[in-house]
Design a protein around this motif. Structure first.
Motif, PDB file in Angstrom:
ATOM      1  N   ALA A 197      40.904  38.008  47.558  1.00 54.63           N
ATOM      2  CA  ALA A 197      42.314  37.541  47.192  1.00 54.63           C
ATOM      3  C   ALA A 197      43.367  37.474  48.997  1.00 54.63           C
ATOM      4  N   MET A 218      40.550  32.371  44.700  1.00 50.70           N
ATOM      5  CA  MET A 218      41.733  33.127  44.112  1.00 50.70           C
ATOM      6  C   MET A 218      39.578  32.875  42.077  1.00 50.70           C
ATOM      7  N   THR A 219      39.879  31.711  42.120  1.00 53.32           N
ATOM      8  CA  THR A 219      39.500  31.809  40.830  1.00 53.32           C
ATOM      9  C   THR A 219      38.053  32.392  41.109  1.00 53.32           C
ATOM     10  N   LYS A 260      38.720  36.592  40.972  1.00 52.82           N
ATOM     11  CA  LYS A 260      39.256  36.780  39.137  1.00 52.82           C
ATOM     12  C   LYS A 260      38.256  36.737  38.083  1.00 52.82           C
ATOM     13  N   GLN A 261      37.144  36.406  38.290  1.00 52.35           N
ATOM     14  CA  GLN A 261      36.097  35.778  37.540  1.00 52.35           C
ATOM     15  C   GLN A 261      35.273  37.345  38.173  1.00 52.35           C
ATOM     16  N   GLY A 279      41.205  43.298  33.250  1.00 46.14           N
ATOM     17  CA  GLY A 279      42.152  42.125  32.346  1.00 46.14           C
ATOM     18  C   GLY A 279      43.128  42.710  31.992  1.00 46.14           C
ATOM     19  N   LEU A 324      45.494  38.925  40.163  1.00 49.05           N
ATOM     20  CA  LEU A 324      44.291  39.421  40.568  1.00 49.05           C
ATOM     21  C   LEU A 324      44.293  40.201  39.231  1.00 49.05           C
TER      22      LEU A 324
END
Length: 543
Positions: free
Chosen positions: A323, A369-370, A373-374, A382, A413
């Motif tokens: 990130a 970034m995708t 986040k995963q 979360g 994030l």
């Protein structure tokens, strides 16, 4: 740490005797009000030096701000030239055995600043003291190539077994565990400086106080006011004293870079060793001949505290690293010409080849970034379980800018970041004790031109492994590399070690350094080099 003081300004004398006396009186009054002793006769170099030194003892220091001082006060068997390359120091010449294991140094006829001879016995005493566990020298491991050094430093062997011996007063023999291609370069480091036996015998560890200190370098310390400055004067007994132009150096303690820049522009400093990067474009226009900005062997990075449970998951560490938008930091936040870092070893190190880069180095930031986040979601973080972190940095405007930018990137994030700053001595003391942080800013400058100088920072048995990353296979590879004489095989072992560290997100490299100095036009002999080491003995100052 900082208090307001009356600023010491350099005044230009007029031609009349009365004016000269007035100027002298003004300088003296200003010096005394600032807390600096009256200057010595001759040329004085006013150097901005950043943090307060922890000590003047070569076995008790750890940073570049301390190196600027002790490197002027002491000289090892080998020292640095203007380009920070190894040249003869206390040793006039040396021989290396065919197997690369025995170095025989022939010392010049040199004197300590009190007139006593510098002998091979002073080096034996110094190296034994360095490795003695009672000394607790954090940097001792840099001289582990010496035979039995690690065993002595670990308390598993007596200091008498260290592979350093005085053949006679002017001949020193050093035996190594294994052939070490960078050993002469390592001998330029402060851990290889001699210590005066006679001064230590008289004063113990207080030998390093200004009233007791004896040194063998081009300068000798005469004053130290913590939080203000260290003052050193030319050592007339140094072997190259006749070629030393500057008579006195004052190393000023000042961590506020904006204040330091103002004082440089007011004529109070001759050399500025750092400045706020948002001024770089203005300085390039206004002071192009005074600005020295160049790449050098150093890494700016963040430490993950591996003893913090919420950072024990590799997925979290990798997500945090992914990130961080490094190009934005170096181009937009700093704008200082630094290079984004995706490896632990900076490019261009000797005996290595290309470093191992993170696999996602060239992935577009949005895709990274995708994926980040995963990874966070997979690790259980979360909206219902946000990650909360403490990010530490030492007081410095550029460090603050980076920390604010990084915390903003992590916010995407779902990470909440608390920023904490402390003065440099407190900061690094806490890092070495692995306390008071989740993630912390750190930096490393090459002590010698070899990749193991960076990779050793991640060994589990090294104090500078601030985050306490512990990987048995990595340690094994580093240990095997130490005994590998074939440079190609050795590079392969080190490369595998770096790959392990990058894949496990052992730490978070952000950028490879550039040095940023501003040097007055009155100063000549200052040359950019890859280690950003500029000994005062090579500088001259116009009247």
């Amino acid at each position: 740490m900082h208090t307001d003081r009356r600023k010491l300004r350099l005044l230009r004398p007029s031609a009349s005797a009365a004016s000269l006396l007035a100027v002298a009186a003004t300088l003296l009054a200003a010096a005394l009000s600032f807390g600096v002793a009256a200057p010595a006769a001759g040329k004085t170099l006013h150097m901005h030096n950043g943090g307060d030194p922890a000590s003047l003892d070569p076995h008790k220091v750890s940073g570049d701000w301390e190196n600027r001082i002790v490197g002027d006060l002491f000289e090892g068997l080998v020292t640095e030239d203007r380009q920070a390359s190894p040249i003869p120091g206390m040793a006039l010449r040396w021989e290396i055995s065919a197997d690369g294991l025995t170095y025989t140094f022939h010392l010049r006829d040199a004197r300590w600043s009190d007139g006593e001879a510098v002998t091979a016995h002073d080096f034996v005493f110094a190296y034994r003291r360095l490795m003695d566990p009672q000394t607790a020298a954090n940097y001792a491991y840099l001289q582990y190539p010496i035979r039995h050094a690690e065993a002595v430093n670990s308390g598993d062997a007596p200091v008498a077994q260290l592979g350093v011996a005085a053949v006679d007063d002017r001949t020193l023999r050093i035996e190594l565990e294994n052939p070490t291609p960078y050993f002469l370069g390592a001998l330029t480091h402060w851990t290889a400086y001699p210590v005066p036996r006679h001064a230590h015998a008289a004063h113990g560890d207080d030998w390093v106080k200004p009233e007791n200190i004896v040194s063998n370098g081009p300068y000798k310390a005469v004053e130290w006011v913590p939080g203000s400055h260290v003052r050193a004067v030319k050592n007339d007994l140094h072997h190259a004293a006749a070629d030393v132009d500057i008579d006195e150096v004052i190393y000023y303690v000042l961590e506020d870079e904006s204040a330091a820049l103002r004082r440089y522009e007011a004529g109070e400093f001759d050399i500025l060793t750092e400045f706020p990067t948002d001024h770089i474009e203005r300085l390039r226009v206004e002071r192009p001949d005074e600005l020295f900005v160049a790449p050098f062997q150093g890494l700016y990075y963040y430490v993950f505290n591996h003893n913090a449970e919420h950072l024990s998951d590799r997925r979290v560490r990798e997500a945090l690293s992914m990130a961080v938008n490094r190009p934005v930091i170096v181009d937009k936040i700093l704008g200082n010409g630094a290079v984004p870092a995706y490896s632990w070893v900076p490019p261009g190190m000797d005996n290595y080849g290309e470093p191992y880069f993170a696999a996602w180095k060239d992935t577009p930031y949005a895709e990274r970034m995708t994926r980040a986040k995963q990874l966070m979601a997979d690790a259980g973080h979360g909206p219902d379980n946000p990650l909360r972190l403490t990010l530490r940095y030492n007081t410095n405007e550029n460090h603050k800018r980076v920390a604010i930018a990084v915390s903003g990137m992590w916010k995407a994030l779902g990470v909440s970041t608390e920023l904490v700053n402390t003065e440099v001595k407190v900061h690094y003391d806490d890092l070495q004790r692995n306390t008071g942080f989740d993630i912390a800013r750190a930096g490393w400058l090459a002590d010698y031109n070899d990749p193991d100088n960076f990779l050793n920072l991640l060994r589990s048995d090294v104090d500078y492994n601030y985050g306490r990353w512990n990987n048995a296979e990595f340690d094994r590879l580093m240990e095997t590399a130490r005994t590998e004489a074939d440079l190609s095989e050795r590079a392969g072992l080190l490369h595998r070690g770096e790959r392990l560290a990058i894949m496990d997100a052992a730490a978070l490299p952000i950028y490879y350094y550039v040095s940023r100095n501003i040097v007055s036009k009155k100063i000549k002999g200052f040359e950019d080099n890859v280690r950003d080491i500029h000994r005062t003995r090579w500088l001259t100052k116009a009247d």
